[in-house]
Design an enzyme around this catalytic site. Structure first.
Site, mmCIF file in Angstrom:
data_model
loop_
_atom_site.group_PDB
_atom_site.id
_atom_site.type_symbol
_atom_site.label_atom_id
_atom_site.label_comp_id
_atom_site.label_asym_id
_atom_site.label_seq_id
_atom_site.Cartn_x
_atom_site.Cartn_y
_atom_site.Cartn_z
ATOM 1 N N TYR A 135 0.818 -1.212 0.000
ATOM 2 C CA TYR A 135 0.000 0.000 0.000
ATOM 3 C C TYR A 135 0.854 1.265 0.000
ATOM 4 C CZ TYR A 135 -4.747 -1.798 0.778
ATOM 5 O OH TYR A 135 -5.983 -2.383 0.638
ATOM 6 N N LYS A 186 2.863 -15.272 2.658
ATOM 7 C CA LYS A 186 3.101 -16.000 1.409
ATOM 8 C C LYS A 186 4.608 -16.243 1.357
ATOM 9 C CE LYS A 186 1.651 -17.704 -2.535
ATOM 10 N NZ LYS A 186 0.774 -18.885 -2.622
ATOM 11 N N ASP A 218 -3.229 -18.069 0.455
ATOM 12 C CA ASP A 218 -4.209 -18.755 -0.400
ATOM 13 C C ASP A 218 -4.945 -19.839 0.388
ATOM 14 O OD1 ASP A 218 -1.766 -20.081 -0.241
ATOM 15 O OD2 ASP A 218 -1.759 -20.783 -2.315
ATOM 16 N N ASP A 242 -6.595 -6.788 4.083
ATOM 17 C CA ASP A 242 -7.690 -6.125 3.367
ATOM 18 C C ASP A 242 -8.610 -7.170 2.759
ATOM 19 O OD1 ASP A 242 -9.138 -4.036 2.065
ATOM 20 O OD2 ASP A 242 -8.056 -4.508 0.221
ATOM 21 N N ASP A 246 -12.548 -8.743 4.327
ATOM 22 C CA ASP A 246 -13.805 -8.722 3.567
ATOM 23 C C ASP A 246 -14.392 -10.131 3.501
ATOM 24 O OD1 ASP A 246 -13.578 -5.992 2.932
ATOM 25 O OD2 ASP A 246 -14.280 -6.324 0.871
HETATM 26 C C1 IPM Z 1 -10.538 -0.965 3.736
HETATM 27 C C2 IPM Z 1 -10.750 -0.376 2.362
HETATM 28 C C3 IPM Z 1 -9.590 0.549 2.040
HETATM 29 C C4 IPM Z 1 -8.331 -0.281 2.043
HETATM 30 C C5 IPM Z 1 -9.754 1.324 0.714
HETATM 31 C C6 IPM Z 1 -11.038 2.111 0.670
HETATM 32 C C7 IPM Z 1 -8.567 2.227 0.455
HETATM 33 O O1 IPM Z 1 -10.909 -1.381 1.432
HETATM 34 O O2 IPM Z 1 -10.480 -0.189 4.711
HETATM 35 O O3 IPM Z 1 -10.453 -2.191 3.836
HETATM 36 O O4 IPM Z 1 -7.982 -0.894 1.025
HETATM 37 O O5 IPM Z 1 -7.675 -0.319 3.075
HETATM 38 MG MG MG Z 2 -10.995 -3.336 2.237
#
Ligand code: IPM
Ligand code: MG
Length: 351
Positions: A135, A186, A218, A242, A246
């Site tokens: 990042y 990884k 993975d 990240d 999710d």
């Molecule tokens: C998160 C989001 C952010 C990230 C984006 C919006 C930059 O996906 O907070 O997980 O990738 O960190």
């Molecule tokens: Mg995210």
């Protein structure tokens, strides 16, 4: 106690309003000041992180954030895009430790796309490093090669001290939970994460009670779906965290349920839902405010050391769910489907 309130874009303002409502209902001594960030910052001051917003956040004890981003800003130069405001404020405030709990509320077992027996009782804490990795690594950019072809470059890098400080956060959290950490990397391919694994192993010597295991990312992505209850604390880098957070959120029924805390070395923190700004449903009063309300609970717990009121909020959320209140994303047959602000009201009533 000073809180900078940054609603941001999309559904940000509506969900943050609900969390503010809940905080106010607790009658604590909170001074809350609003400022724009993301696309809202760009509209107000031509900058996704206006100087005044950054200063307010620096002066505050904690930051409550909604979400940033909207398709209408996708054509802006990269440094003006909403996401840049979010990444910059994380970096400027040194919020390197991102805690994303994935907790299944029993009432929502049917809302997950996985079988109830796979997810019931799920309680995972994902510890994501937030200010390093691909990042922020240099060099980065898009350039044109000598042969006229364009090339995009990003750099995955982690220093030993960056790994050690996030590892320490994870081990300390594990000590307060079931004393189990899975470090995700990884290391079979990427040197940056080979070092990650080495440092985690070194650190584990200081925490003999904690069981440390390692998993390639993975495989971890697969195991989260196959048998998620094997995990307690997961610690991982910025990009893997990240993605995996999710994924983990969907185990709990909806990403609309997942709060987060981003902490610096002194537990100053920024609190935000793990989900995005969802511009497609913005302004319709249908967004789920619970992730943001639960983020406010995390704020009381981690920055203000107020476990009692954090639990009050969390129990009020549970009660609202037990009473059958659901926003559209977690609606099931026979529930009381409500809008964003009505869900906020239901939580306040339960308080
Ligand atoms: C998160 C989001 C952010 C990230 C984006 C919006 C930059 O996906 O907070 O997980 O990738 O960190
Ligand atoms: Mg995210």
């Amino acid at each position: 106690m000073k809180i900078a309130v940054l609603p941001g874009d999309g559904i940000g303002p509506e969900i943050v309003a609900q969390a503010v409502k809940v905080l106010k209902a607790l009658n604590l001594n909170l001074e809350m000041t609003e400022a724009p960030i993301g696309g809202a910052g760009y509209e107000a001051a031509g900058d996704p992180l206006p100087d005044a917003t950054l200063q307010l956040a620096k002066d505050a004890d904690a930051v409550l954030l909604g979400a940033v981003g909207d398709w209408k800003y996708d054509k802006l130069e990269r440094h003006l895009r909403p996401e840049r405001g979010l990444l910059r404020i994380r970096k400027e405030l040194n919020l390197f430790a991102n805690l994303r709990p994935a907790l299944l509320y029993p009432e929502l077992a049917g809302a997950s796309t996985l079988k109830p027996e796979v997810v019931s009782g799920l309680d995972i804490m994902i510890v994501r490093e937030l200010t390093g990795d691909i990042y922020f690594g240099q060099p980065r950019g898009i350039s044109t090669l000598e042969n006229g072809e364009r090339e995009g470059v990003n750099t995955m890098r982690y220093s030993e001290s960056e790994i050690r400080r996030i590892g320490r956060v994870a081990f300390e959290i594990a000590m307060k939970r079931n004393k189990k950490i899975c470090s995700v990397d990884k290391a079979n391919v990427l040197e940056a994460t080979e070092l990650w694994r080495q440092v985690m192993i070194e650190l584990s010597a200081e925490y003999p009670e904690v069981e440390l295991t390692h998993m390639y990312v993975d495989n971890a992505a697969m195991q989260l779906i196959r048998a998620p209850k094997q995990f307690d604390v997961m610690v991982t880098g910025n990009i893997f965290g990240d993605i995996l957070s999710d994924e983990a959120s969907m185990l709990t029924g909806s990403i609309g349920m997942l709060p987060s805390a981003s902490l610096d070395a002194n537990n100053k923190g920024m609190y935000e839902p793990s989900h995005g700004s969802a511009p497609d449903i913005a302004g319709k009063n249908i967004a789920n405010p619970l992730a943001t309300i639960l983020s406010a609970a995390m704020m009381l717990r981690y920055t203000f050391n107020d476990e009692a009121n954090a639990l009050k909020i969390e129990n009020a959320v549970k009660k609202a769910l037990a009473q059958g209140y659901r926003t559209a994303d977690i609606a099931t047959e026979g529930c009381k489907q409500v809008g964003c602000s009505e869900m906020g009201d239901a939580v306040v009533a339960s308080l």
